[in-house]
Design an enzyme around this catalytic site. Structure first.
Site, PDB file in Angstrom:
ATOM      1  N   ASN A  26       1.097  -0.098   2.668  1.00 25.11           N
ATOM      2  CA  ASN A  26       0.097  -0.752   3.280  1.00 25.11           C
ATOM      3  C   ASN A  26       0.504  -2.482   3.429  1.00 25.11           C
ATOM      4  OD1 ASN A  26      -2.448  -2.178   3.693  1.00 25.11           O
ATOM      5  ND2 ASN A  26      -3.068  -2.254   1.367  1.00 25.11           N
ATOM      6  N   TRP A  27       0.624  -2.802   4.703  1.00 20.24           N
ATOM      7  CA  TRP A  27       1.523  -4.157   4.842  1.00 20.24           C
ATOM      8  C   TRP A  27       0.245  -5.220   4.842  1.00 20.24           C
ATOM      9  CZ3 TRP A  27       4.094  -3.153  10.298  1.00 20.24           C
ATOM     10  CH2 TRP A  27       5.171  -2.057  10.109  1.00 20.24           C
ATOM     11  N   LYS A  28      -1.040  -4.827   4.731  1.00 24.47           N
ATOM     12  CA  LYS A  28      -2.255  -6.039   4.519  1.00 24.47           C
ATOM     13  C   LYS A  28      -2.020  -6.804   5.751  1.00 24.47           C
ATOM     14  CE  LYS A  28      -2.098  -4.889  -0.456  1.00 24.47           C
ATOM     15  NZ  LYS A  28      -2.275  -5.494  -1.853  1.00 24.47           N
ATOM     16  N   HIS A 118     -10.400  -0.160  -0.276  1.00 20.59           N
ATOM     17  CA  HIS A 118      -9.358  -0.823  -1.079  1.00 20.59           C
ATOM     18  C   HIS A 118     -10.060  -1.924  -1.924  1.00 20.59           C
ATOM     19  CE1 HIS A 118      -5.786  -3.421  -2.004  1.00 20.59           C
ATOM     20  NE2 HIS A 118      -5.257  -2.445  -1.458  1.00 20.59           N
ATOM     21  N   GLU A 120      -9.302  -4.968  -2.285  1.00 18.99           N
ATOM     22  CA  GLU A 120      -9.396  -6.131  -1.702  1.00 18.99           C
ATOM     23  C   GLU A 120     -10.637  -6.324  -0.677  1.00 18.99           C
ATOM     24  OE1 GLU A 120      -4.613  -6.835  -2.102  1.00 18.99           O
ATOM     25  OE2 GLU A 120      -5.448  -6.579  -0.116  1.00 18.99           O
ATOM     26  N   GLU A 188      -5.803   2.733  -8.032  1.00 23.55           N
ATOM     27  CA  GLU A 188      -5.230   1.655  -7.762  1.00 23.55           C
ATOM     28  C   GLU A 188      -6.027   0.897  -9.017  1.00 23.55           C
ATOM     29  OE1 GLU A 188      -5.917  -0.779  -4.288  1.00 23.55           O
ATOM     30  OE2 GLU A 188      -7.976  -0.549  -4.191  1.00 23.55           O
ATOM     31  N   GLY A 194      -0.160  -6.463  -8.004  1.00 18.98           N
ATOM     32  CA  GLY A 194       0.572  -7.459  -7.764  1.00 18.98           C
ATOM     33  C   GLY A 194       1.017  -8.249  -9.247  1.00 18.98           C
ATOM     34  N   SER A 234       1.894  -2.224  -8.334  1.00 15.88           N
ATOM     35  CA  SER A 234       3.108  -2.829  -8.604  1.00 15.88           C
ATOM     36  C   SER A 234       4.103  -1.649  -8.333  1.00 15.88           C
ATOM     37  CB  SER A 234       2.972  -3.426  -9.932  1.00 15.88           C
ATOM     38  OG  SER A 234       2.321  -4.659  -9.782  1.00 15.88           O
ATOM     39  N   GLY A 255       2.195  -1.689  -1.941  1.00 11.95           N
ATOM     40  CA  GLY A 255       1.626  -2.963  -1.230  1.00 11.95           C
ATOM     41  C   GLY A 255       3.002  -3.692  -0.921  1.00 11.95           C
ATOM     42  N   GLY A 256       3.263  -4.762  -1.527  1.00 16.48           N
ATOM     43  CA  GLY A 256       4.219  -5.706  -1.500  1.00 16.48           C
ATOM     44  C   GLY A 256       5.777  -5.091  -1.131  1.00 16.48           C
TER      45      GLY A 256
END
Length: 276
Positions: A26-28, A118, A120, A188, A194, A234, A255-256
């Protein structure tokens, strides 16, 4: 004396359906369309060099809306096996919904997966369980597979205990889906995203099992055995194998770490690091 052969316990306890792990990036809100093209090219080269078997571990990327057409064109032209996903979808089929993107539009771009719910979106955009369910239904209706995200905040965890909120969120989404719908569930823990302090494999497995129990109770054994449950929070190449050794975890929503080609490629190759 009974000379009947002893039953094979391993066979009895084996899952009825082999679930292909899914590693979803997921590049967001990162990468423009040119950066997206370069990233996917490098990812495909990296996985090719590693002789990655997409039949054993599926790999998908979820670019921003503005990148989808460019990535789709690349995947089709180069016949790359990476699957394409979208980060969100409108619950509406069409109409006066400024800024929204319909499922039909995404389907025309060969999108396979759509993230819905999600944390977010739930937190930052106030999406309710009902809205998430309607988005999942829109994806299914258009022939795509929703990745239904569920998870709890630190406050939820303290107030309700492990799994209570994710179970409630999954039940709400299922209530909107037809019986034959294909979907993926992604757990999640919001408190871990994060943070660099992920849930332990045992914690993630506890919730994964509770979610699969919901699927079994509401959709039957076939759906429960076939549906993939991902862990997100994470995720890194150093810890992904410890999660995916768990019997109820079938992949990762990354994610990141999905923004770094080498790291995401290593995550996708997690089977090389799994030991019994």
């Amino acid at each position: 004396m009974n000379d009947a052969p002893v039953a094979d316990t391993a066979t009895q306890t084996a899952p009825a359906v082999k679930r292909t792990p899914l590693i979803a990036g997921n590049w967001k809100m990162n990468f423009d369309h040119l950066q997206a093209i370069a990233f996917v090219q490098k990812l495909a080269w990296s996985l090719k060099d590693a002789q990655h078997n997409y039949g054993e571990v599926e790999v998908a990327v979820f670019p921003p809306f503005t990148d989808l057409r460019s990535v789709q064109t690349l995947l089709a032209a180069d016949k790359l096996a990476v699957a394409l996903g979208a980060q969100d979808v409108s619950p509406h089929a069409a109409g006066a919904y400024t800024g929204d993107i319909s499922a039909a539009m995404l389907s025309k771009l060969d999108v396979r997966y759509i993230i819905v719910g999600h944390s977010e979106r739930r937190g930052g955009h106030g999406e309710s369980d009902e809205t998430v369910g309607l988005k999942a239904r829109a994806a299914v209706t258009a022939g795509m597979v929703p990745v239904i995200c569920v998870g709890e905040t630190a406050e939820d965890l303290e107030a309700h205990g492990a799994a209570a909120i994710p179970v409630q969120q999954l039940q709400a989404a299922l209530s909107q889906l037809p019986a034959e719908a294909e979907f993926v569930v992604a757990y999640e823990p919001v408190w871990a995203i994060g943070s660099g302090d992920p849930a332990t494999p045992a914690q993630a497995e506890e919730v994964g099992k509770a979610l699969r129990d919901v699927l079994r109770a509401e959709r039957g054994d076939a759906v429960a055995d076939a549906t993939r449950i991902l862990y997100g929070g994470s995720v890194a190449s150093q810890n992904v194998a410890s999660y995916l050794k768990q019997p109820n975890l079938d992949g990762a929503l990354v994610g990141g770490a999905s923004l770094k080609v080498d790291e995401f490629s290593r995550i996708a190759q997690f089977t090389k690091h799994v030991t019994v």
